[in-house]
Design a protein around this motif. Sequence first.
Motif, PDB file in Angstrom:
ATOM      1  N   ILE A  74       0.845  -1.212   0.000  1.00 31.62           N
ATOM      2  CA  ILE A  74       0.000   0.000   0.000  1.00 31.62           C
ATOM      3  C   ILE A  74       0.876   1.255   0.000  1.00 31.62           C
ATOM      4  CG2 ILE A  74      -1.730   1.325   1.307  1.00 31.62           C
ATOM      5  CD1 ILE A  74      -2.968  -1.356   2.187  1.00 31.62           C
ATOM      6  N   LYS A 125       1.946   1.787  -3.527  1.00 29.57           N
ATOM      7  CA  LYS A 125       0.809   2.216  -4.363  1.00 29.57           C
ATOM      8  C   LYS A 125       0.500   3.702  -4.132  1.00 29.57           C
ATOM      9  CE  LYS A 125      -2.665   1.931  -7.047  1.00 29.57           C
ATOM     10  NZ  LYS A 125      -2.516   1.608  -8.468  1.00 29.57           N
ATOM     11  N   LEU A 126       0.453   4.101  -2.855  1.00 27.39           N
ATOM     12  CA  LEU A 126       0.118   5.501  -2.547  1.00 27.39           C
ATOM     13  C   LEU A 126       1.224   6.441  -3.045  1.00 27.39           C
ATOM     14  CD1 LEU A 126      -1.408   5.021   1.028  1.00 27.39           C
ATOM     15  CD2 LEU A 126      -2.643   5.522  -1.096  1.00 27.39           C
ATOM     16  N   MET A 179       0.732   7.046  -6.547  1.00 23.00           N
ATOM     17  CA  MET A 179      -0.395   7.966  -6.756  1.00 23.00           C
ATOM     18  C   MET A 179      -0.021   9.413  -6.429  1.00 23.00           C
ATOM     19  SD  MET A 179      -3.426   5.604  -5.093  1.00 23.00           S
ATOM     20  CE  MET A 179      -4.598   6.940  -4.900  1.00 23.00           C
ATOM     21  N   TYR A 234       1.567  10.456  -3.333  1.00 23.50           N
ATOM     22  CA  TYR A 234       1.662  10.821  -1.920  1.00 23.50           C
ATOM     23  C   TYR A 234       3.043  10.572  -1.334  1.00 23.50           C
ATOM     24  CZ  TYR A 234      -3.359  11.479  -1.243  1.00 23.50           C
ATOM     25  OH  TYR A 234      -4.641  11.960  -1.301  1.00 23.50           O
ATOM     26  N   GLU A 287      -0.156  -6.852  -3.556  1.00 19.00           N
ATOM     27  CA  GLU A 287      -0.348  -5.762  -4.532  1.00 19.00           C
ATOM     28  C   GLU A 287      -1.808  -5.656  -4.971  1.00 19.00           C
ATOM     29  OE1 GLU A 287       2.127  -7.972  -4.600  1.00 19.00           O
ATOM     30  OE2 GLU A 287       3.766  -6.594  -4.100  1.00 19.00           O
ATOM     31  N   ALA A 300      -3.439  -3.748  -2.356  1.00 21.92           N
ATOM     32  CA  ALA A 300      -2.976  -2.351  -2.466  1.00 21.92           C
ATOM     33  C   ALA A 300      -3.711  -1.612  -3.589  1.00 21.92           C
ATOM     34  CB  ALA A 300      -1.467  -2.320  -2.706  1.00 21.92           C
ATOM     35  N   ASP A 301      -4.004  -2.304  -4.682  1.00 23.26           N
ATOM     36  CA  ASP A 301      -4.742  -1.647  -5.772  1.00 23.26           C
ATOM     37  C   ASP A 301      -6.130  -1.223  -5.302  1.00 23.26           C
ATOM     38  OD1 ASP A 301      -2.757  -1.683  -7.668  1.00 23.26           O
ATOM     39  OD2 ASP A 301      -3.358  -3.607  -8.527  1.00 23.26           O
ATOM     40  N   GLY A 361      -5.731   1.675  -3.029  1.00 21.78           N
ATOM     41  CA  GLY A 361      -5.423   2.864  -3.830  1.00 21.78           C
ATOM     42  C   GLY A 361      -6.692   3.482  -4.400  1.00 21.78           C
ATOM     43  N   SER A 400      -8.486   7.180  -3.483  1.00 19.82           N
ATOM     44  CA  SER A 400      -8.458   8.174  -4.567  1.00 19.82           C
ATOM     45  C   SER A 400      -9.650   9.125  -4.487  1.00 19.82           C
ATOM     46  CB  SER A 400      -8.475   7.467  -5.932  1.00 19.82           C
ATOM     47  OG  SER A 400      -9.767   6.931  -6.184  1.00 19.82           O
TER      48      SER A 400
END
Length: 243
Positions: free
Chosen positions: A18, A21-22, A25, A27, A213, A216-217, A220, A224
């Motif tokens: 995670i 992933k973030l 994105m 972060y 993962e 995590a998707d 994410g 969002s």
Amino acid sequence: MQSYALVTGGSRGIGRAICVKLAAMGYPVLINYKGNRVAAEETASLVKAEGQEAVLLPFDVADKKEVEAVLGQWQENNKDCVIEVLINNAGIRQDALLAFMNDDQWHSVLDTSLQGMFNITKQLMNPMLMNRYGRIINIVSLSGLKGMPGQVNYSAAKAGMIGATKALAQEVAKRNITVNAIAPGFVKTDMTEELNEKELTSLIPMKRFGEAEEVADLAGFLASRQAGYITGQVISINGGLYT
Ligand code: NAP
């Protein structure tokens, strides 16, 4: 105002995925962990590889005083920053049948998942309310929905988090803060390493364990802007195991 994401238990497994992933994105990520510094540094490298800042914040989520001290200090030192994505992910298993479960096994599991979620969320709530935007994602479990024999403590902790998710979602919705839970089935991490994967896989319609993962998707997406109308929900990710 610079926005950050905080992931508890970000050093390994689902929490690490995670964090990455973030970061992808956009972060910068505060990576909490309890004791495994080497693993936390590996997560930090992966976050940096996504071009984002990574800050290691070791503390025990179960220890309210430590949470207040470490997060309070970070907030004091970063007055122009806000944590707008919070992932309450830290968790442990201490499995035993209730007849053989000792007090420590009960308390350590409840204190890490349920009390830990309260400790962190309470500390971050006011700044998030003032920010008028936020995403809180609690990592629960199939066990908290279904109840699993040998996991009375873990099932209770995760079911408690689910109730808290639904209640808090209604408290903060008007400030544009969403609160959701993700309930994974079996996911390949250190936590599931000693399980009999072959035997358990036969019970899963998808015939495999999930990957960190994949969780995590989902996290994410819930983190969002596009997920702004989803709140108070428990989203399962379990290969069809729970029906
Ligand atoms: P994991 O690989 O065992 O990693 C656990 C993470 O939590 C580590 O980063 C660990 O830090 C941290 N942690 C543990 N106790 C902590 C504490 N008191 N304070 C701060 N950090 C603490 O576990 P995982 O499989 O990724 O699980 C992550 C979450 O998903 C948990 O809440 C778990 O219950 C849930 N879940 C997992 C599965 C699965 O199949 N794996 C299924 C359903 C739900 P250190 O590295 O410092 O020890």
